[in-house]
Structure formats: C-alpha cells, structure tokens
Design an enzyme around this catalytic site. Structure first.
Site, mmCIF file in Angstrom:
data_model
loop_
_atom_site.group_PDB
_atom_site.id
_atom_site.type_symbol
_atom_site.label_atom_id
_atom_site.label_comp_id
_atom_site.label_asym_id
_atom_site.label_seq_id
_atom_site.Cartn_x
_atom_site.Cartn_y
_atom_site.Cartn_z
ATOM 1 N N SER A 187 37.581 49.279 43.447
ATOM 2 C CA SER A 187 37.712 48.870 42.053
ATOM 3 C C SER A 187 36.411 49.149 41.320
ATOM 4 O O SER A 187 35.353 48.625 41.692
ATOM 5 C CB SER A 187 38.022 47.376 41.972
ATOM 6 N N ASP B 282 40.635 48.259 36.624
ATOM 7 C CA ASP B 282 41.075 46.927 36.238
ATOM 8 C C ASP B 282 40.982 46.748 34.731
ATOM 9 O O ASP B 282 39.881 46.701 34.169
ATOM 10 C CB ASP B 282 40.211 45.874 36.937
ATOM 11 N N MET C 59 41.678 44.410 31.536
ATOM 12 C CA MET C 59 41.867 42.987 31.184
ATOM 13 C C MET C 59 41.744 42.833 29.671
ATOM 14 O O MET C 59 40.902 43.487 29.045
ATOM 15 C CB MET C 59 40.794 42.133 31.869
ATOM 16 N N MET D 235 46.122 43.969 33.582
ATOM 17 C CA MET D 235 46.148 42.504 33.500
ATOM 18 C C MET D 235 46.138 42.143 32.024
ATOM 19 O O MET D 235 45.166 41.595 31.488
ATOM 20 C CB MET D 235 44.946 41.919 34.248
ATOM 21 N N MET E 134 48.369 39.728 44.626
ATOM 22 C CA MET E 134 47.016 39.288 44.264
ATOM 23 C C MET E 134 46.523 38.255 45.284
ATOM 24 O O MET E 134 47.222 37.289 45.587
ATOM 25 C CB MET E 134 47.010 38.652 42.868
ATOM 26 N N ASP F 165 44.807 42.829 46.449
ATOM 27 C CA ASP F 165 43.673 42.957 45.524
ATOM 28 C C ASP F 165 43.035 41.592 45.309
ATOM 29 O O ASP F 165 43.709 40.647 44.887
ATOM 30 C CB ASP F 165 44.212 43.514 44.200
HETATM 31 C C1 DX5 Z 1 40.800 40.880 40.008
HETATM 32 C C2 DX5 Z 1 40.860 42.399 39.936
HETATM 33 C C3 DX5 Z 1 40.362 43.013 41.164
HETATM 34 C C4 DX5 Z 1 38.993 42.568 41.565
HETATM 35 C C5 DX5 Z 1 38.495 43.199 42.810
HETATM 36 O O1 DX5 Z 1 40.937 40.311 38.803
HETATM 37 O O2 DX5 Z 1 42.179 42.820 39.733
HETATM 38 O O3 DX5 Z 1 40.613 44.386 41.275
HETATM 39 O O4 DX5 Z 1 38.088 42.670 40.557
HETATM 40 O O5 DX5 Z 1 37.205 42.752 43.023
HETATM 41 P P1 DX5 Z 1 36.738 42.042 44.359
HETATM 42 O O6 DX5 Z 1 37.088 42.987 45.469
HETATM 43 O O7 DX5 Z 1 35.293 41.853 44.148
HETATM 44 O O8 DX5 Z 1 37.516 40.760 44.464
HETATM 45 ZN ZN ZN Z 2 42.835 44.976 40.319
#
Ligand code: DX5
Ligand code: ZN
Length: 235
Positions: free
Chosen positions: A12, A39, A41, A72, A141, A181
C-alpha cells in the site's frame, strides 16, 4: 507442495513517501511486488483524506504492475470512470457504501476494470453471498479502514475462512481473489494465508521495515512461502 493459487503481495502506497512516490513504487516493484495498492479515502466514509485519480495516474505511470484501487469513499459510483481512466486495473468498493452494489460492480466492469468488494470488520461476511458470482475479488478488512499502521484484528483469519467456504458454495472455480488488508505483517500473514487469503495488502510492514521496502517484501514472502493452501471445500 506447490500452491495452485500463489500468494500475491500488494504494497500500500499509503505508507510510502509521497514526496518520492515514483521512487517508492519502483522500489517495491524491484522487490517483487505483485500489485500496487492505492488507498483512496474521502473524509466521510472514513476519517481520513488521501488521494484521488490524479495521483493514481501518477502511480500508473510509475509501474507496469497492476494498480489495485481501494475506494474507502461514499457514493463510489461517482468516481469509477475517473479511476478506471487513471489506469486502475482493479477497483474495490465497500459493501457498506453501496446500497446498489450490483449496479456499481457492473459499472466497474463496464469501465474496463475488475471489480472487488470489501467488508469492514463488523460486517458479517455472509452479506457477500449474492454478489460473489459477479466479482473478481473479496477484500476482508483486518482493521477498521482509515489509517495505516493499525493493529491486526485477530478475528480476520476466521472471516477469510468463511468467505472462502461461501465462495466455494456459491460459484464454481475460479474463486475470486481473496485479499486481506490492515495490519498485515510477517507475524499475522501466515494465519490469513492458511485460512485461504491469496493477496496480502501491506503498508507499514513494507515501507516501515528496518530493511527498507526490499526487506519488508522479503520478510512477508518468507513468512508465507511454506504455508499450505487450505483444502478444497465441498459444497
Ligand atoms: C486501511 C487501508 C490499508 C492500510 C494498510 O485503511 O485500507 O491499505 O493503510 O496499511 P497497514 O499495512 O500499515 O495496516
Ligand atoms: Zn487498502
């Protein structure tokens, strides 16, 4: 024994240095990454803001690997074409964000990308039953989405096992990719792979590794390489 479904690792970029994004994408590609996980958001569906189609297009230009976009965001249907045009190969939307999930899945395919559906830790995986035949990826998740570097939720392997069983019942092979993830690291990865995951997303375990991205990739590969695939589940 050789796995029928190799384990893919999708670093990621949330944990990359955004000031040197192309360099950090190249680093994981050189270290053997299979996909690049992006990712997205929106500050509404999750309490954080990250990146949009512009940065996704920059990632696309920096790598020849598949680009795996994890949306997300609320109302993801407003953004599917923009991310597909930016070069997303895979687009995953959250079950919790889509009252018309089937329509969004079709929209992703029509836009030329492969559709995935994610479920948050408190969403029963059984909600996936009727959409499973139509999707190419399930994302379980293993943290509440919003931030990198959170602690892996221990119930995740059991949820992966239940998704795999459900998928085996409701569709003939090939099964969808089964992605996990959040908090995935060398310590947590073997249990999710043993449960049936075949795609690991990892941010801080890759980019935050003391040995750099190459060290993080190597540690993850080593952790899962001898984990056997779960046996076939009979309907
Ligand atoms: C969570 C994201 C992930 C996350 C992964 O909100 O979708 O992809 O950032 O990061 P780590 O591996 O640090 O949990
Ligand atoms: Zn993710």
């Amino acid at each position: 024994m050789r796995r029928r479904r190799p384990v893919r690792i999708a670093p990621s970029i949330l944990s990359a240095d955004f000031g040197h994004l192309a360099r950090d994408v190249a680093a994981v590609e050189e270290a053997g990454a299979d996909w690049i996980h992006v990712d997205v958001m929106d500050g509404h569906f999750v309490p954080n803001l990250t990146i949009g189609p512009g940065v996704t297009a920059a990632v696309r230009s920096a790598t020849s690997l598949p680009v795996d976009v994890h949306l997300m965001i609320e109302q993801p249907q407003r953004w599917i074409e923009a991310f597909a045009d930016a070069g997303a190969d895979w687009i995953t939307v959250h079950h919790e964000a889509c009252p018309h999930l089937h329509r969004v899945v079709e929209q992703i395919r029509d836009a030329g990308a492969r559709p995935g559906v994610a479920v948050n830790p408190a969403t029963p995986v059984e909600v996936l039953r009727d959409i499973l035949p139509d999707i190419d990826l399930v994302l379980v998740m293993s943290v509440n989405p919003g931030f990198g570097g959170q602690r892996f939720i221990e119930g995740a392997p059991d949820r992966v096992r239940r998704v795999r069983e459900l998928a085996s019942r409701v569709r003939s092979t090939p099964l969808p990719a089964l992605q996990v993830d959040g908090g995935v690291a060398a310590g947590s990865a073997p249990a999710v792979v043993a449960a049936g995951a075949d795609c690991l997303v990892a941010g801080s375990a890759v980019y935050g590794h003391p040995g750099g991205a190459a060290g993080g990739m190597a540690a993850l590969r080593e952790a899962v390489e001898s984990v056997p695939e779960p046996g076939e589940v009979r309907a």
